[in-house]
Design an enzyme around this catalytic site. Structure first.
Site, PDB file in Angstrom:
ATOM      1  N   CYS A 569       2.954  -9.398   7.134  1.00 26.16           N
ATOM      2  CA  CYS A 569       4.395  -9.446   7.386  1.00 26.16           C
ATOM      3  C   CYS A 569       4.985 -10.840   7.276  1.00 26.16           C
ATOM      4  CB  CYS A 569       4.704  -8.892   8.772  1.00 26.16           C
ATOM      5  SG  CYS A 569       3.889  -7.328   9.121  1.00 26.16           S
ATOM      6  N   HIS A 704      10.929 -13.642  15.016  1.00 26.55           N
ATOM      7  CA  HIS A 704      10.245 -12.650  14.174  1.00 26.55           C
ATOM      8  C   HIS A 704      10.761 -11.272  14.550  1.00 26.55           C
ATOM      9  CE1 HIS A 704       7.248 -10.697  11.774  1.00 26.55           C
ATOM     10  NE2 HIS A 704       6.730 -10.087  12.832  1.00 26.55           N
ATOM     11  N   HIS A 747      12.516  -4.291   9.002  1.00 28.57           N
ATOM     12  CA  HIS A 747      11.390  -5.207   8.800  1.00 28.57           C
ATOM     13  C   HIS A 747      10.987  -5.159   7.330  1.00 28.57           C
ATOM     14  CE1 HIS A 747       7.813  -7.424   9.079  1.00 28.57           C
ATOM     15  NE2 HIS A 747       7.282  -6.930  10.183  1.00 28.57           N
ATOM     16  N   HIS A1333       3.671  25.818 -22.318  1.00 28.29           N
ATOM     17  CA  HIS A1333       4.338  26.684 -23.295  1.00 28.29           C
ATOM     18  C   HIS A1333       4.733  27.958 -22.559  1.00 28.29           C
ATOM     19  CE1 HIS A1333       4.100  29.952 -26.355  1.00 28.29           C
ATOM     20  NE2 HIS A1333       4.601  29.046 -27.185  1.00 28.29           N
ATOM     21  N   ASP A1522       0.435  21.410 -31.251  1.00 31.06           N
ATOM     22  CA  ASP A1522       1.770  21.996 -31.236  1.00 31.06           C
ATOM     23  C   ASP A1522       2.821  21.037 -31.748  1.00 31.06           C
ATOM     24  OD1 ASP A1522       3.026  24.545 -30.339  1.00 31.06           O
ATOM     25  OD2 ASP A1522       1.300  24.521 -29.014  1.00 31.06           O
TER      26      ASP A1522
END
EC number: 2.3.1.-
Length: 1777
Positions: A569, A704, A747, A1333, A1522
């Protein structure tokens, strides 16, 4: 000051006390430390560093128990907080700290006064008491202040050793109190004589039979008092034993660490162990310089050397008695007049004390009345303000934050919006947006769902995916794969640099090699979640953390360090601290730092929630009693930091100053994630000590503040204990305010610290502390209860925070990491800047704007206009300075010269109101145009030219003065101003020079052919020769507006009659000629030409230059020139004499100057020659170097499109002229040095905070699809219950792919082989292929599935029989699908099918049949639902056949393209094509390979790009098959030629499907088909699908058939089975089905419903469904040939022919590049550079491989460097490919 100049009459005593001054010791040491970081206190710094080193050395030698008592320290200041009067080392610490303090104050006093050493032997004497005498000894041994810094450190060593020794001996006499109580070892007794006290002590010592070592004794005495020393208990007993002492006036002295002055205790050996063990290398040979009085005798010590002096002092300190009366007498004796001249006496001391006042009084009483005694305090200087600190080194510099930028929650995409959010007290809490992840599936408040989050809350930035990829030279594909954190780091770094006015290279501190980046990042959401869903080329550089910083460095070309940090942090603020450390260490001069966090991954939500980090109730409730965890937040922030002195030198705006920064770790916490108050407090102390700041002076702390119970409690404790202690208490006016931004925006984790710092910086700017909104109910009871009494608290409302007059505010920012890290930053106000008020006399100012896109340039102009509308008071000079000198410039440019803000507003509005403005913007060329200097000749000079430049630019002035001095020394009066050097100073690089007439001398000097001095000399002598040898006014020159030939023709008659003569002096242009000759004849010519309407002008010159009039000077001039050295030109010289360009010295000599004087100046021919030789083109810029732009006009006459810039213009301000020229150069693509242009008066300008760059953004966001983060939790659980079928599937198998799951039977003989396999259509891989498909909302197996199974089994069996075969080439023929295979929707069911194959090498063929099977028993159905045959063939035969058809197929493709261009055919985009397909079939994304389609009734072509991913284990992925083949199905189900309203078309099969080579991932192909009805069956259509790669046919589906089926039968045939049992098959209407037991039998099949189908050997595409039985009337029998039939290519009539589309190799390459980069082909213009397009080294490798694989073009990746633009690359391709 010289000693001889000193006052020889002054008698001085320097007294060093044994007591600390009464001041706050911590404050004294802090101030000492602060001053030591200033270069004015160099010696103080050296002394403190040496003392620190010596103390470290001494501590390292202590026994371990003592060593452990000393905390680690890097400065003596760190030891001040230690209570050094307690413990075993109290004496050592007190002694050494007193010595350090007194000597530090002494040195600082002298340095503060900036005076030299003034202590003269004989006039100055030193005195001291106890430990103070050691400090005095250091001065006594010094002859200069520098000596004191070294000898003083050794005195500190002796002080420490003495204290350690005394404490050690003393504790052996009496142990300290066990409870830590301090007891005094000395008492002072007053009003008793020494003798009477001695008598009492003798009686006590004798009467109590005390050992000699522990006796009580007299340690000091004077007339009024006696000091008694001894062990504390013995002193107490002595005073109790003696009635005289008991009732005497006595006091304990603060002596707590042991005994000194004890002759009965110490001997010479004790003294030697202290003094002689000193390891000094400085002192042994040093002599005593100044007298030092003994505190025992009052007489100077007799020692002559340092070692002897310390021995004497040691002896006195340990064994001698202090007699103050003797000291006083010694002082009086020194101060008494020695001669009549002595008139004044002075005592220098460190504050005052009781002892010192007594000495002072006694001395005054003894001195004669004519002696004046003064005192000088050596402490008072420490409180003086010495102005801004001048750092002694980089390590002691303060740091300046000069720029910042952010992207924060709540729409705070800039600083103004962030501040508004804070000021309004807004809470940005919201639930997780859907573009991050789906809360409906990933949120479970109960916690029962594994991998789900228990909280839905967060704080998120707006538009995280929006990014200007083009600006940062990134392709759209790279941008999409790049982590949004990294993208926004780039963006905010640019914005912060822009705010700071940083232009790399503008100043030494911003040189690219001295700029580094430091960013904190603690998660990898994008890489782990979003981008991992489709890992591509840029997965690593786009997702790995290191590339975030690396990309910033690479883009800006910074070569300083690049660090990405993860400290959980605290990462963002720790990155800032790392940046600060790099600045202090000198590793960088400018640092960009920040924190990054963009949340996308629900896994992290789950993990943090399970670890109880997150609040389940919402936002961070900082200091609230209900705080229950933090709330996650996005955040991006960047700051720019420099050393303060660099920022001031660079004229930066300073947001705040960093005084200290530190990070430590909570190693002693109870758990790794639990905060620790002790560690936090230690970190605060470290920062405060680093800065030398008193914590009481801090008035704001950004906490903090996470809003957790543990975090809030611990931080409140640590903050209050350090910054608001119980004592000393804060005064009422010293309120400490607290705040926590997490209560507003959550935070931000790795970005939390940078968000806190940004808030603090804004608080400094706005002088306001925003309200704290974290307390929702009441304050947390764990917070200390006495905060208000300590005068500290949260700012609960917006609180003014004014800057005190003449002072600076201090603030602290905290950020703590969950892993235990603590980071703290200490800030102070920026220095108050006083703008220099100059006289702003520049008439006009250049305003510049630039961008990398037209959109951004226009937006930047709009922003500036809006800013000026809001701030009309803006200084135009500051605006010019900011937009030019303080901005990075780009290729889209706007520039203008204005004289007022209103004029600029008008200009901007007129441009923006122009509807064609954007389209008229053109980028400047990648290569700047060449610049040629053209030097004017005679006749243009005037008084005062360039005077403004001379006055304002010191460089210009210095150059003029230097040249002028040269000219004067050569005897000439004046010179041409140094334009060339001035233009070079302004950043203009010169490509070539040309001189007109006399200007050639200057041109040759600039080119380095001759020196400036020689040029001045030759020009001056030439002028003198002309004056001496030529008659003035006898000849003249005539400028004629006509060519030389025209003049000759018009004057033909006069010339024939010889009535006139003239010579051509100059051919300036094709229509501008100067002729010269005798004055009378020139006048006649003028009249003759004017009579014919020819414009003529007599030039104002006294001679006819370049005519015969010059002949008299030629010989002498050549002789003079021969003495001059000629060198090869450093740049080309365009010669008007030779009409060519000169590159070497061969043509340049004395004769050249002779000819140039006499012959014609053919300026026009010289320009044409330069054009012919490629030196000059229409973009070349010409700078006219001269007093007036004469050459400029000539150039424009020759090259009308040329830009010609004057250096000076008559009657025009020269600075304005230069400004115009610089703007012209800027708009042409050059980047002038605006730094130099503004440098002379830069201090008069201010950097403005203008609106930030306006980005041209696009959303590059990869959404997280599905629930796979939840699903992975189930992988650990058991599998489903096994059925008999599933049990057989679980056995090991030699062949296992996504579609073929288990071999159930296998027989291999010599030439034959048989294989039975079983597969489950409900297996995830098989089911996903089917669901790619869908028809009627059901997954229907496309024939590409059967094709892959066929090829898989075919290659397997063939290699079993022919094991060494390199390549197996298969032709899948006779494909017939009888029944559609629809995926069951019953969960948990099985849906088995069986494939049986028989290979016979004698026929090189293999028959195949597919059967349904029972899901319960595994029993195979009686009849097959599909059959086919594989033929093993030679591909070369295919290649030859197709080669003959290739040109026809390509021709038809070209016709279709042309018809689409003409609007006769439909061009369908990918979305539209697949929207049409939805009439019948809905394809999944992986099947959607057609990029575009051109459809013309039953004929079509498609551009196809295969997805690069295989998505499973296949022979040839069905989605690739395809993609290249289902064009036929689109023709039948999407064309206007089909009745798609009532019918749909499905394919029952085809005659053949084969591929020349395997399909390649990501490759590009083209498909072409033309369908036609079968004559025998009107309900059936057939056609061939050709597959092309480049120009070559690489595959074909032959005779693919489609049957028309009524739409009303859709539900009947395309609904999922209701059970897992096999339904009864529909009886065949044609032919016979293959029986399950007869696998070698072949039979034709019925048609099957499904849009286009294709089968493939290596690849197949199209929609292959199953046969749908139709009503009998509609069915017809079809017989099949064993060989495929190819439908004929129909050639259109001439009227249908169209011009072929551009399918050249160049076009193919461009299309490939566009596809791979994600750009449009239109963006690949010739002048676009690969760098701008985002083609980096990685993309270069990809493209070179794609060129090889898809186009067969071998291109090295380095070619993208050798050919840096699209134009150069295409030219190379056209030349070599």
């Amino acid at each position: 000051m010289d000693n001889s100049m000193m006052d020889s009459t002054l008698r001085r005593i320097l007294f060093f006390s044994n007591e600390f001054p009464s001041d706050d010791l911590k404050d004294l040491f802090r101030r000492l430390d602060q001053h030591s970081k200033d270069r004015r206190f160099r010696l103080l710094s050296i002394f403190l560093e040496e003392s620190t080193a010596i103390l470290k050395d001494e501590v390292s030698k202590l026994p371990r128990p003592l060593k452990e008592l000393v905390p680690p320290f890097n400065s003596v200041l760190s030891l001040v907080d230690v209570d050094f009067r307690q413990g075993p080392l109290g004496a050592a610490m007190e002694s050494s700290m007193l010595t350090i303090l007194e000597l530090g104050l002494f040195i600082g006093h002298y340095e503060s006064e900036d005076t030299e050493w003034d202590l003269v032997p004989g006039q100055s004497v030193l005195a001291g008491l106890s430990i103070g005498i050691l400090a005095a000894a250091a001065v006594a041994l010094s002859s200069s202040l520098a000596d004191v810094a070294k000898t003083g450190a050794e005195a500190v060593r002796v002080s420490f050793r003495l204290g350690v020794y005394v404490a050690d001996i003393s504790t052996k006499l009496e142990a300290p109190q066990s409870d830590g109580t301090l007891s005094s070892w000395a008492h002072v007794v007053t009003e008793m004589t020494e003798a009477s006290v001695q008598d009492e002590l003798k009686q006590f010592n004798t009467g109590t039979h005390s050992p000699e070592l522990t006796k009580v004794f007299v340690s000091a005495a004077d007339k009024t008092s006696v000091s008694v020393s001894g062990p504390p208990s013995r002193i107490k007993a002595a005073f109790q034993h003696s009635p005289v002492l008991r009732y005497s006036k006595s006091l304990p002295l603060p002596v707590y660490d042991g005994l000194c002055h004890a002759s009965h205790l110490y001997t010479r050996s004790d003294i030697d162990s202290i003094i002689n063990s000193s390891e000094s290398v400085i002192l042994p040979d040093r002599s005593v310089r100044l007298a030092l009085l003994s505190s025992q005798t009052g007489k100077p010590f007799v020692a002559k050397t340092a070692s002897d002096l310390f021995l004497e002092i040691g002896t006195e300190l340990l064994t001698g008695t202090i007699y103050l009366d003797n000291v006083t007498a010694g002082i009086v004796q020194h101060l008494q007049p020695q001669s009549k001249e002595t008139s004044s006496c002075q005592i220098d001391s460190f504050r005052t004390s009781l002892v010192l006042r007594g000495i002072h009084s006694a001395v005054e009483a003894e001195l004669s009345r004519d002696r004046q005694l003064t005192r000088r305090d050596l402490v008072s200087w420490i409180s003086r303000d010495f102005g801004p600190r001048r750092p002694r080194s980089q390590a002691s510099s303060k740091l300046a934050i000069v720029g910042m930028a952010c992207r924060l929650p709540g729409g705070a995409n800039d600083l103004d919006l962030f501040w508004k959010l804070l000021e309004e007290g807004r809470d940005t809490l919201t639930t997780v947006p859907p573009d991050r992840f789906d809360l409906n599936t990933h949120y479970d408040p109960t916690g029962k769902t594994e991998n789900a989050t228990q909280t839905p809350y967060g704080n998120f930035i707006d538009r995280p995916g929006f990014f200007d990829a083009g600006f940062f030279n990134m392709s759209p594909r790279e941008a999409e794969q790049t982590d949004p954190m990294q993208r926004l780091a780039l963006v905010t770094a640019y914005e912060a640099l822009e705010m700071a006015g940083v232009v790399p290279g503008r100043t030494p501190s911003t040189h690219p090699s001295r700029i580094g980046t430091f960013y904190g990042q603690a998660s990898d959401d994008w890489r782990e979640l979003n981008a991992s869903q489709n890992i591509s080329t840029y997965a690593v550089p786009g997702g790995e953390r290191s590339f975030g910083n690396g990309r910033i460095n690479y883009f800006f070309k910074f070569s300083g360090p690049s660090f990405n940090l993860d400290t959980a942090c605290s990462s963002g603020l720790a990155a800032v601290q790392a940046a600060c450390s790099a600045l202090w260490a000198g590793e960088v001069d400018t640092a960009i730092a920040g924190g990054l966090n963009v949340i996308t991954d629900p896994d992290n939500y789950c993990g943090l929630g399970n670890a109880h980090f997150l609040s389940k109730t919402g936002q961070c409730k900082v200091w609230d009693k209900d705080a229950d965890g933090y709330c996650r937040a996005d955040g991006i922030g960047s700051v720019v930091i420099k050393r303060l002195e660099d920022a001031e030198a660079d004229n930066d705006n300073i947001l705040a100053v960093v005084l200290g920064a530190s990070t430590n770790h909570s190693a002693e916490a109870i758990s790794i994630t639990h905060p620790h108050a002790g560690a936090q407090k230690a970190n605060y102390r470290q920062v405060l000590n680093q800065a030398g700041v008193n914590p009481i002076d801090v008035s704001y702390i950004e906490l903090h503040g996470t809003g957790t119970q543990a975090g809030d409690a611990v931080e409140s404790e640590s903050v209050s204990d350090i910054f608001a202690p119980v004592t000393p208490r804060r005064r009422p006016d010293q309120r400490l305010y607290l705040g926590a931004v997490k209560s507003n925006i959550g935070h931000g984790e790795a970005a939390a610290g940078i968000a806190s710092l940004l808030k603090a910086l804004l608080v400094y700017q706005k002088n306001l502390i925003p309200m704290h909104i974290g307390i929702k109910s009441e304050i947390n009871p764990t917070i200390p209860k006495d905060l208000e009494r300590r005068n500290v608290g949260l700012a609960m409302q917006n609180t003014p925070w004014p800057r005190p007059a003449g002072k600076k505010r201090l603030a602290v920012v905290n950020s703590f990491g969950a892993h235990g890290g603590n980071t703290t930053l200490l800030l102070e106000d920026a220095p108050e800047r006083v703008k220099i008020q100059g006289t702003e006399d520049r008439i006009t100012h250049s305003i510049l704007l630039s961008a990398k896109s037209k959109t951004s340039l226009q937006a930047n102009m709009e922003s500036l206009l809006s800013y000026l509308d809001q701030h009309p008071e803006t200084s135009l000079a500051d605006l010019a300075y900011t937009t030019s000198s303080r901005r990075m410039h780009h290729n889209m440019r706007f520039g203008t010269l204005v004289s007022s803000i209103s004029g600029l507003q008008k200009m901007l509005r007129s441009q923006l109101d122009n509807p064609n403005f954007a389209s008229e913007i053109r980028p400047v060329p990648n290569e700047a145009p060449s610049v040629i200097l053209a030097f004017t000749g005679q006749g243009a000079y005037y008084h005062g030219m360039g005077s403004e430049l001379f006055a304002e630019f010191p460089y210009f002035r210095a150059q003029v003065q230097q040249l002028d001095r040269l000219a004067q020394r050569l005897g000439f009066p004046s010179v041409v101003p140094p334009w060339r050097r001035f233009w070079s100073l302004l950043g203009v690089s010169i490509s070539a020079v040309i001189g007109h007439s006399l200007g050639e001398y200057a041109a040759l000097a600039v080119a380095g052919v001759i020196s400036a001095a020689d040029a001045i000399y030759l020009v001056g002598r030439r002028a003198q020769l002309v004056e001496e040898r030529c008659a003035q006014a006898s000849h003249s020159m005539l400028s004629v507006r006509a060519s030389e030939d025209a003049i000759q023709e018009m004057l033909a008659v006069e010339l024939e009659t010889a009535s006139i003569t003239y010579e051509v002096s100059c051919c300036n242009t094709n229509q501008d000629t100067v002729i010269g000759g005798p004055k009378g004849e020139i006048n006649d010519i003028r009249r003759a030409l004017e009579a014919k309407s020819i414009k003529c002008t007599i030039l104002d010159v006294p001679y006819a230059f370049h005519t015969a009039q010059m002949n008299p000077i030629l010989d002498d001039l050549e002789t003079l020139a021969k003495a001059v050295p000629f060198k090869a030109p450093s740049i080309p010289v365009i010669s008007p004499l030779l009409a060519t360009v000169i590159y070497d010295v061969k043509s340049l000599d004395a004769n050249y100057l002779r000819r140039a004087t006499r012959e014609t100046v053919d300026f026009a021919a010289a320009i044409e020659a330069a054009q012919d030789m490629g030196l000059v083109d229409s973009k070349t810029i010409w700078i006219d170097v001269g007093p007036h732009p004469i050459c400029a006009g000539l150039v424009r006459s020759m090259i009308p499109s040329a830009s010609a810039i004057p250096s000076c213009r008559r009657n025009e301000d020269s600075i304005a002229t230069i400004s115009k020229g610089l703007v012209t150069l800027y708009l042409a693509g050059l980047t002038p040095s605006w730094v130099e242009f503004f440098k002379p008066r830069e201090r008069e300008y201010s950097l403005l905070y203008l609106p930030k760059y306006r980005w041209n953004e696009t959303d590059y966001w990869i959404p997280y699809i599905g629930t796979w983060t939840l699903d992975k939790a189930h992988l650990k659980h058991g599998t489903k219950p096994k059925t008999p079928f599933s049990g057989s599937m679980s056995r090991p198998s030699a062949l296992r792919t996504s579609l073929v799951h288990q071999i159930t039977a296998e027989t291999v003989e010599a030439t034959t082989a048989t294989l039975h396999t079983i597969s489950d259509m409900q297996h995830p891989d098989f089911l996903e292929a089917i669901h790619g498909h869908t028809m009627n909302k059901c997954g229907v197996a496309t024939s590409s599935i059967w094709s892959d199974m066929a090829f898989t089994v075919g290659e397997y069996l063939y290699r079993r029989l022919v094991p060494n075969t390199k390549d197996v080439h298969m032709n899948l023929t006779d494909v017939e699908v009888l029944h559609a295979q629809v995926a069951s929707k019953t969960k948990g069911s099985v849906q088995p099918l069986v494939l049986r194959a028989h290979l016979d090498l004698s026929t090189n063929s293999m028959s195949l049949a597919w059967f349904n099977a029972d899901g319960e028993t595994g029993e195979c159905a009686a009849e097959s639902f599909a059959t086919a045959t594989i033929r093993f063939e030679d591909p070369e035969a295919w290649r030859k056949d197709w080669a003959r058809l290739a040109h026809l197929v390509r021709g038809r493709i070209e016709v279709l393209e042309q018809r689409a261009t003409e609007g006769k055919a439909s061009r369908l985009s990918k979305p539209l094509a697949y929207a049409l397909f939805k009439n019948v079939v809905d394809y999944a994304d992986r099947y959607r390979g057609m990029d575009s389609v051109v459809l013309d009734e039953l004929e079509a072509m498609a551009e196809v790009t295969l997805v690069p991913e295989r998505y499973g284990t296949w022979h040839t992925p069905p989605h690739w098959i395809d993609s290249v083949s289902h064009l036929a199905g689109l023709v039948m189900n999407g064309s206007d030629a089909s009745n798609t309203r009532d019918y749909f078309f499905v394919t029952p099969g085809c005659d053949s499907f084969r591929l020349l080579k395997k399909l390649e991932p990501g490759a590009r192909y083209r498909s072409y088909v033309r369908m036609f009805p079968l004559p025998e069956d009107p309900n059936m259509h057939s056609g061939d699908v050709y597959i092309l790669q480049g120009e070559e046919i690489v595959g074909m589906v032959g005779m693919i058939r489609f049957r028309r089926v009524p739409r009303l039968l859709m539900d009947r045939f395309f609904s999922p089975p209701t059970t897992t049992s096999v339904a009864v098959p529909v009886p065949p209407l044609t032919g016979a089905t293959m029986k399950c037991k007869d696998i070698t039998q072949t039979a034709p099949a019925l048609p099957t419903p499904a849009p286009p189908i294709v089968v493939s050997s290596p690849v197949v595409s199209s929609t292959m469904a199953c046969n749908i039985p139709e009503p009998a009337p509609l069915l017809a029998t079809s017989s099949k040939s064993s060989t495929p039939k190819e439908s004929p290519i129909v050639t259109p009539a001439e009227s249908e022919r169209a011009e072929p589309v551009d399918n050249s190799m160049t076009s193919q390459c461009l299309r490939l590049m566009a596809r791979e980069t994600g750009l449009e082909v239109e963006a690949l213009t010739a002048d676009a550079s690969f760098v701008q397009l985002g083609v980096d080294s990685l993309m270069s490798l990809v493209l070179s491989e794609k060129f090889r694989a898809e186009l067969g073009v071998e291109i090295k990746s380095s070619l993208f460097l050798e050919c840096p633009t699209i134009g150069e690359m295409t030219a190379w391709i056209e030349e070599y490919c």
